[in-house]
Design a protein around this motif. Structure first.
Motif, PDB file in Angstrom:
ATOM      1  N   ILE A  76       1.007  -1.149   0.075  1.00  0.00           N
ATOM      2  CA  ILE A  76      -0.091  -0.037  -0.035  1.00  0.00           C
ATOM      3  C   ILE A  76       0.878   1.196   0.096  1.00  0.00           C
ATOM      4  CG2 ILE A  76      -1.521   1.377   1.524  1.00  0.00           C
ATOM      5  CD1 ILE A  76      -2.633  -1.189   2.541  1.00  0.00           C
ATOM      6  N   GLU A  77       0.543   2.076  -0.992  1.00  0.00           N
ATOM      7  CA  GLU A  77       1.087   3.495  -0.878  1.00  0.00           C
ATOM      8  C   GLU A  77       0.402   4.515  -0.257  1.00  0.00           C
ATOM      9  OE1 GLU A  77       2.397   4.110  -4.975  1.00  0.00           O
ATOM     10  OE2 GLU A  77       3.884   2.515  -5.033  1.00  0.00           O
ATOM     11  N   ALA A  78       0.766   5.413   0.448  1.00  0.00           N
ATOM     12  CA  ALA A  78      -0.279   6.315   1.218  1.00  0.00           C
ATOM     13  C   ALA A  78       0.739   7.320   1.829  1.00  0.00           C
ATOM     14  CB  ALA A  78      -1.096   5.788   2.390  1.00  0.00           C
ATOM     15  N   PRO A  79       0.448   8.473   1.271  1.00  0.00           N
ATOM     16  CA  PRO A  79       1.103   9.782   1.746  1.00  0.00           C
ATOM     17  C   PRO A  79       1.097   9.966   3.403  1.00  0.00           C
ATOM     18  CG  PRO A  79      -0.849  10.620   0.859  1.00  0.00           C
ATOM     19  CD  PRO A  79      -0.910   8.926   0.699  1.00  0.00           C
ATOM     20  N   GLN A  80       2.305  10.388   3.696  1.00  0.00           N
ATOM     21  CA  GLN A  80       2.452  10.499   5.358  1.00  0.00           C
ATOM     22  C   GLN A  80       1.337  11.356   5.671  1.00  0.00           C
ATOM     23  OE1 GLN A  80       4.362   8.762   7.310  1.00  0.00           O
ATOM     24  NE2 GLN A  80       5.297   7.831   5.619  1.00  0.00           N
ATOM     25  N   VAL A  81       1.164  12.704   5.184  1.00  0.00           N
ATOM     26  CA  VAL A  81       0.068  13.531   5.398  1.00  0.00           C
ATOM     27  C   VAL A  81      -0.983  13.483   4.243  1.00  0.00           C
ATOM     28  CG1 VAL A  81      -0.318  15.641   5.992  1.00  0.00           C
ATOM     29  CG2 VAL A  81       1.870  14.865   6.785  1.00  0.00           C
ATOM     30  N   SER A  89     -10.659  15.022   5.618  1.00  0.00           N
ATOM     31  CA  SER A  89     -11.782  14.374   5.626  1.00  0.00           C
ATOM     32  C   SER A  89     -11.858  13.143   4.791  1.00  0.00           C
ATOM     33  CB  SER A  89     -12.969  14.966   5.184  1.00  0.00           C
ATOM     34  OG  SER A  89     -12.911  15.511   3.764  1.00  0.00           O
ATOM     35  N   SER A  90     -10.730  12.623   4.145  1.00  0.00           N
ATOM     36  CA  SER A  90     -10.411  11.684   3.515  1.00  0.00           C
ATOM     37  C   SER A  90      -8.940  10.995   3.586  1.00  0.00           C
ATOM     38  CB  SER A  90     -10.456  11.945   1.783  1.00  0.00           C
ATOM     39  OG  SER A  90     -11.490  12.569   1.480  1.00  0.00           O
ATOM     40  N   SER A  91      -8.948   9.653   3.200  1.00  0.00           N
ATOM     41  CA  SER A  91      -7.580   8.955   3.197  1.00  0.00           C
ATOM     42  C   SER A  91      -7.483   8.468   1.692  1.00  0.00           C
ATOM     43  CB  SER A  91      -7.884   7.703   4.309  1.00  0.00           C
ATOM     44  OG  SER A  91      -6.560   7.212   4.255  1.00  0.00           O
ATOM     45  N   PHE A  92      -6.391   8.654   1.132  1.00  0.00           N
ATOM     46  CA  PHE A  92      -6.178   8.317  -0.034  1.00  0.00           C
ATOM     47  C   PHE A  92      -5.192   7.107   0.037  1.00  0.00           C
ATOM     48  CE2 PHE A  92      -7.579  12.458  -0.628  1.00  0.00           C
ATOM     49  CZ  PHE A  92      -8.558  12.225  -1.764  1.00  0.00           C
ATOM     50  N   VAL A  93      -5.237   5.982  -0.808  1.00  0.00           N
ATOM     51  CA  VAL A  93      -4.220   4.844  -0.766  1.00  0.00           C
ATOM     52  C   VAL A  93      -4.281   4.184  -2.276  1.00  0.00           C
ATOM     53  CG1 VAL A  93      -4.694   4.142   1.590  1.00  0.00           C
ATOM     54  CG2 VAL A  93      -6.141   3.168  -0.271  1.00  0.00           C
TER      55      VAL A  93
END
Length: 170
Positions: free
Chosen positions: A124-129, A134-138
């Motif tokens: 999984i790649e997800a930004p640290q910040v 109100s969202s989480s991107f992966v």
């Protein structure tokens, strides 16, 4: 415009920043909001560097980008998780609204919880910040097919009482 001085661009060279900015512009031209476009471009910068082209984030042929890993094709699928309270439902008649703290915790847990639902070879790649609180991107990088990953993501989202949407630019 992102520069190497921005927190999310720490460790990037100026040519890498320029390529990310090109990708942000291309994604915005495809109706992505500025913050979402920046998040997608930064989150997928290795893909940008590999192809040295913004085309890797703006494909229109509906085939996900495939990288080769140990002789096998790796698929990339991007998702956005978010919280929405619609009241109790038939499936969950006792559902109650989450507090702002509970929503933030669920969104923060989404990337790490998703890892437990995926096959061992997936990452999984997800930004640290996250660009949007109100969202989480992966982005899921896997050998698995799109349908099975969509089902796994849905299962994880449901376990956290979140909703999600698949992003077209992975």
């Amino acid at each position: 415009m992102l520069t190497s001085n921005d927190e999310c661009m720490e460790g990037f060279t100026q040519p890498e920043c320029d390529l990310v900015n090109e990708a942000v512009s291309a994604l915005m031209a495809r109706s992505f909001a500025n913050l979402h476009a920046e998040d997608i471009a930064v989150n997928n910068w290795r893909l940008l560097l590999h192809e040295n082209s913004i085309a890797s984030l703006t494909r229109t042929n509906n085939r996900p980008y495939s990288a080769v890993f140990n002789g096998k094709n790796m698929n990339r699928f991007a998702y956005r998780a978010y919280y929405q309270y619609n009241g109790p439902s038939h499936d969950d008649p006792f559902r109650s609204e989450k507090s702002a703290r509970e929503v933030a915790e669920a969104l923060a847990r989404f990337p790490s919880d998703l890892e437990h639902f995926l096959d061992p070879g997936a990452s999984i790649e997800a930004p640290q910040v996250q660009a949007d609180p109100s969202s989480s991107f992966v982005t899921v990088v896997t050998l698995a097919d799109e349908r099975s990953i969509d089902a796994v993501v849905k299962k994880c989202l449901n376990s956290l009482d979140l909703f999600g949407e698949k992003l077209s630019a992975a």
